[in-house]
Design a protein around this motif. Sequence first.
Motif, mmCIF file in Angstrom:
data_model
loop_
_atom_site.group_PDB
_atom_site.id
_atom_site.type_symbol
_atom_site.label_atom_id
_atom_site.label_comp_id
_atom_site.label_asym_id
_atom_site.label_seq_id
_atom_site.Cartn_x
_atom_site.Cartn_y
_atom_site.Cartn_z
ATOM 1 N N PHE A 81 0.815 -1.217 0.000
ATOM 2 C CA PHE A 81 0.000 0.000 0.000
ATOM 3 C C PHE A 81 0.855 1.277 0.000
ATOM 4 O O PHE A 81 0.317 2.387 0.018
ATOM 5 N N ASN B 31 3.411 4.369 -1.043
ATOM 6 C CA ASN B 31 3.468 5.262 -2.192
ATOM 7 C C ASN B 31 4.449 6.397 -1.862
ATOM 8 O O ASN B 31 4.382 6.981 -0.773
ATOM 9 N N GLN C 216 -9.592 2.797 0.882
ATOM 10 C CA GLN C 216 -10.027 1.408 1.076
ATOM 11 C C GLN C 216 -10.241 1.204 2.566
ATOM 12 O O GLN C 216 -9.330 1.406 3.367
ATOM 13 N N ILE D 3 -7.181 2.934 4.380
ATOM 14 C CA ILE D 3 -5.942 3.003 3.609
ATOM 15 C C ILE D 3 -6.135 3.943 2.418
ATOM 16 O O ILE D 3 -7.000 3.706 1.569
ATOM 17 N N ARG E 260 -5.594 4.985 -1.042
ATOM 18 C CA ARG E 260 -5.097 4.321 -2.233
ATOM 19 C C ARG E 260 -4.791 5.304 -3.352
ATOM 20 O O ARG E 260 -4.067 4.998 -4.287
ATOM 21 N N LYS E 261 -5.360 6.504 -3.219
ATOM 22 C CA LYS E 261 -5.058 7.564 -4.200
ATOM 23 C C LYS E 261 -5.375 8.908 -3.565
ATOM 24 O O LYS E 261 -6.384 9.068 -2.884
ATOM 25 N N PRO F 252 -8.369 3.340 -8.848
ATOM 26 C CA PRO F 252 -7.248 2.403 -8.714
ATOM 27 C C PRO F 252 -7.705 0.963 -8.965
ATOM 28 O O PRO F 252 -8.896 0.646 -8.887
ATOM 29 N N TRP G 86 -15.065 0.918 -0.203
ATOM 30 C CA TRP G 86 -14.282 2.135 -0.381
ATOM 31 C C TRP G 86 -15.126 3.364 -0.064
ATOM 32 O O TRP G 86 -16.361 3.310 -0.066
#
Length: 264
Positions: free
Chosen positions: A94, A96, A184, A206, A208-209, A228, A236
């Motif tokens: 996860f 980034n 998420q 989490i 994710r973007k 994503p 989500w």
Amino acid sequence: MKPIKIFAFTAAIAITALVSAAFINHKTLAPKENVKATGAGFVVVELFTSEGCSSCPPADELVAKIQKEDYNKPVYILAFHVDYWNRLGWKDVFSNADYSKRQNEYARWLNLQSVYTPQIVVNGKKEFVGSQEGTLRNAITEGLRTMAAGTLALSAQREQGSISVQYQTKDVAKNTSLLLALVQKTAQTNVKSGENGGHVLSHVQIVRKLQSQPLDKSGNGAVTIALPDGFNAQGWELVGFIQNTSSGAILAATKYEFSTGVAK
């Protein structure tokens, strides 16, 4: 607590307003709006964490507990998995590099000499070790008691492989951006190496973007977010907030539940 020195990067992300919203169904449909009343406080909790850090699971467990307890309150949890632990024995799926940059930007905003995990930042103004339950609860109480500065309204429409988001703000000041985080809600990872090797780690909220949009004088506009891999409307949500790009202060936030079509 695992301190790791990282150079601060420059970033842009923004200020002003309170919350409200309405968005999307998991099927394509016309956007609808549901503006929340101004006045109540809100709290954006940003956790900087990593599956490679043995000190992080207690912080992950703490925000999971807070999420469960405060689900119906304007408390918005965002877990950013940083990437600088990946070279130390386990690559966090996860993680980034953009989230590491965001944490370094907080180091600049908050005059810190280094970043570390687990770290929590509340409303862009206060930071502390992510496993400090009493400090987090006090910060949440304070944030909920603080009057919001304005309003943020969102609407959205699901399209093929993306989401089109329309936004409206009031009383937008200079040097502000709208940030939109696709989150998420839950996940588990069987960690096979590194400091947490042999453990199954559970995560919540989490990111994710993360996408930012500078705000102009009108405070209104639209932005498209690519979905994503693995997106599932049932698991989500979308969190939107406004941040001052000079100070890091967050003054408006809201979220949209894809599964229910409800803005909170």
